[in-house]
Scaffold this active site. Sequence first.
Site, PDB file in Angstrom:
ATOM      1  CE  LYS A  56     -37.343  34.449 -11.734  1.00 37.22           C
ATOM      2  NZ  LYS A  56     -37.960  34.663 -13.006  1.00 37.22           N
TER       3      LYS A  56
ATOM      4  NE  ARG B 274     -42.894  40.486 -16.172  1.00 35.86           N
ATOM      5  CZ  ARG B 274     -42.123  41.790 -16.413  1.00 35.86           C
ATOM      6  NH1 ARG B 274     -41.337  41.899 -17.468  1.00 35.86           N
ATOM      7  NH2 ARG B 274     -42.251  42.738 -15.358  1.00 35.86           N
ATOM      8  CE1 TYR B 275     -38.283  39.373 -15.774  1.00 31.78           C
ATOM      9  CE2 TYR B 275     -38.435  37.079 -15.744  1.00 31.78           C
ATOM     10  CZ  TYR B 275     -38.460  38.298 -14.997  1.00 31.78           C
ATOM     11  OH  TYR B 275     -39.139  38.072 -13.652  1.00 31.78           O
TER      12      TYR B 275
ATOM     13  CG  ASP C 100     -41.526  36.097  -9.892  1.00 35.69           C
ATOM     14  OD1 ASP C 100     -41.496  37.069 -10.503  1.00 35.69           O
ATOM     15  OD2 ASP C 100     -41.034  34.852 -10.306  1.00 35.69           O
TER      16      ASP C 100
ATOM     17  CB  CYS D  68     -43.700  20.824  -5.021  1.00 33.98           C
ATOM     18  SG  CYS D  68     -42.270  19.865  -6.052  1.00 33.98           S
TER      19      CYS D  68
ATOM     20  NE  ARG E   8     -34.081  35.732 -17.960  1.00 34.67           N
ATOM     21  CZ  ARG E   8     -34.027  37.380 -17.616  1.00 34.67           C
ATOM     22  NH1 ARG E   8     -33.722  37.919 -18.458  1.00 34.67           N
ATOM     23  NH2 ARG E   8     -34.317  37.482 -16.421  1.00 34.67           N
TER      24      ARG E   8
ATOM     25  CG  ASP F 216     -44.232  33.719  -6.092  1.00 33.37           C
ATOM     26  OD1 ASP F 216     -43.582  34.804  -5.749  1.00 33.37           O
ATOM     27  OD2 ASP F 216     -44.062  32.998  -7.085  1.00 33.37           O
TER      28      ASP F 216
ATOM     29  CB  CYS G  84     -44.391  17.300 -11.629  1.00 36.83           C
ATOM     30  SG  CYS G  84     -44.439  18.845 -12.066  1.00 36.83           S
TER      31      CYS G  84
ATOM     32  NE  ARG H 210     -45.238  28.567 -14.258  1.00 39.75           N
ATOM     33  CZ  ARG H 210     -43.915  28.115 -14.438  1.00 39.75           C
ATOM     34  NH1 ARG H 210     -43.560  27.067 -14.423  1.00 39.75           N
ATOM     35  NH2 ARG H 210     -43.159  29.291 -14.662  1.00 39.75           N
TER      36      ARG H 210
ATOM     37  CB  CYS I 140     -46.253  23.711  -7.367  1.00 35.23           C
ATOM     38  SG  CYS I 140     -46.129  23.836  -8.961  1.00 35.23           S
TER      39      CYS I 140
HETATM   40  C1  LIG Z   1     -37.729  33.337 -13.683  1.00 35.91           C
HETATM   41  C2  LIG Z   1     -38.076  33.590 -15.186  1.00 35.91           C
HETATM   42  C3  LIG Z   1     -37.416  33.512 -16.235  1.00 35.91           C
HETATM   43  C4  LIG Z   1     -35.946  33.390 -15.916  1.00 35.91           C
HETATM   44  O1  LIG Z   1     -35.445  34.296 -15.230  1.00 35.91           O
HETATM   45  P1  LIG Z   1     -33.777  34.225 -14.695  1.00 35.91           P
HETATM   46  O2  LIG Z   1     -33.636  35.545 -14.233  1.00 35.91           O
HETATM   47  O3  LIG Z   1     -32.822  34.350 -15.955  1.00 35.91           O
HETATM   48  O4  LIG Z   1     -33.507  33.069 -14.141  1.00 35.91           O
HETATM   49  C5  LIG Z   1     -37.874  33.603 -17.583  1.00 35.91           C
HETATM   50  N1  LIG Z   1     -39.120  33.878 -17.679  1.00 35.91           N
HETATM   51  C6  LIG Z   1     -39.985  33.944 -16.710  1.00 35.91           C
HETATM   52  C7  LIG Z   1     -41.535  34.231 -17.141  1.00 35.91           C
HETATM   53  C8  LIG Z   1     -39.632  33.703 -15.411  1.00 35.91           C
HETATM   54  O5  LIG Z   1     -40.622  33.847 -14.407  1.00 35.91           O
HETATM   55  S1  SF4 Z   2     -42.587  23.134  -8.268  1.00 31.24           S
HETATM   56 FE1  SF4 Z   2     -44.293  22.445  -9.352  1.00 31.24          FE
HETATM   57  S2  SF4 Z   2     -43.675  22.453 -11.494  1.00 31.24           S
HETATM   58 FE2  SF4 Z   2     -41.667  22.023 -10.175  1.00 31.24          FE
HETATM   59  S3  SF4 Z   2     -41.603  19.906  -9.964  1.00 31.24           S
HETATM   60 FE3  SF4 Z   2     -42.638  20.844  -8.170  1.00 31.24          FE
HETATM   61  S4  SF4 Z   2     -44.911  20.400  -8.777  1.00 31.24           S
HETATM   62 FE4  SF4 Z   2     -43.578  20.292 -10.683  1.00 31.24          FE
END
Ligand SMILES: *Cc1c(COP(=O)(O)O)cnc(C)c1O
Ligand code: SF4
Length: 373
Positions: A333, A108-109, A326, A125, A112, A289, A121, A130, A128
């Site tokens: 972000k 996305r960025y 986000d 959570c 990184r 989110d 997990c 995801r 979460c």
């Molecule tokens: C949050 C995130 C990151 C990491 O972003 P930082 O600002 O460096 O913490 C990288 N990729 C994705 C898809 C993210 O959602």
């Molecule tokens: S937030 Fe989601 S991915 Fe992270 S530890 Fe909890 S359940 Fe697992």
Amino acid sequence: MTGPPPEISTADWSDWRWQVKNRLTTPGQLASFLKIMDLPQNLRRVLDLYPWGSTPYYLSLVDRDAQSDPIALQCIPREEEITFSLPGSDPDPLAERANSPCPGLLHRYRDRVLVLATGTCYSYCRHCNRKRNWKTPDLTLSETDIQRMVRYISAHPEIREVIISGGDPLTLPLETLDRMLHCFRAIHNVEVLRLGTRVPVVLPMRITNELALMLKGHRPLWVNTHFNHAREITTEAADACDRLLCAGIPVSNHTVLLRGVNDSYEVLHRLFTRLNRIMVRPYYLFHCDAVKGTDHFRTSIDTGVRLMLKLWGDTGGLCLPRYVVDLPSGGGKAPVMPSFLIDSDKDCAIFRTSEGGVLKYRGPHGAEARHGR
Ligand SMILES: *Cc1c(COP(=O)(O)O)cnc(C)c1O
Ligand code: SF4
């Protein structure tokens, strides 16, 4: 403070393998934890959609007498996950799927990438973002997946950081994770690795010296964990972070702002200052989110801004994370720090102070012209 129930030996309790073997995951185990005969129909439906599971250790932090305990809210399923839904919430509001060049990789960025190393997990959570992935049987990467990622990252020299996330990568066997880290580390353009894990919070005994030593072999490597409440900072959790820190691995934390868990000044202040005391750096405070199944946790952005403003006034800078939202549809972000700048032009900037005053800050008159800009 915490500790094993009388029938369990301290040796078993502090052995992560025992904790994993005795995780609670079935509807029957949830019913007996809640001290009820049978789960209500709605709760059964929640479990069908969003599985539950947690460690005896993390569940021992739950205060069962409290009406809505901040630990219980994070690990005990609630009917609201299917009965309470706000307009606009979505299983994947960040459009993560759209930013995925190959299975399990998010780019996305620019500099990184994020690797979804596994879907597993130790404690699921309830907030979460995801949770849509929990039902996918096995998201753990194959050797082919990893080689495909390595090729992609090598072909994109602008990528300098690989973030291993999931699920929780510390649920993987040590050798698997070691090999994976080795593959990413070997890419010439990769400068740093980052590991996102909630294990220090939900299964701190898993952070053994052996694990810390393995991670140490892949430095520069940063660990990012996920404490949401000061009550999670037990002796065990603090020791786990300390083992990482002593191995030369900096530990940062992201917190999610959750209604009923930590949406008050007192709770956040205690959390951030205690993290500071165990040398874990508060990194992000994430706005919750609009993820389907988590709407009961959401607060307004205004609440977050007001909390940050109050914290800013009386808390040391090393204790304060950046508050970020986000943005939907993969907008990325966005930091929403309260701003103290009211207005500015070439010669002057007007600030308000954290005590509520207004101050004028004069610019360097003519300096820019003299230097020919
Ligand atoms: C949050 C995130 C990151 C990491 O972003 P930082 O600002 O460096 O913490 C990288 N990729 C994705 C898809 C993210 O959602
Ligand atoms: S937030 Fe989601 S991915 Fe992270 S530890 Fe909890 S359940 Fe697992």
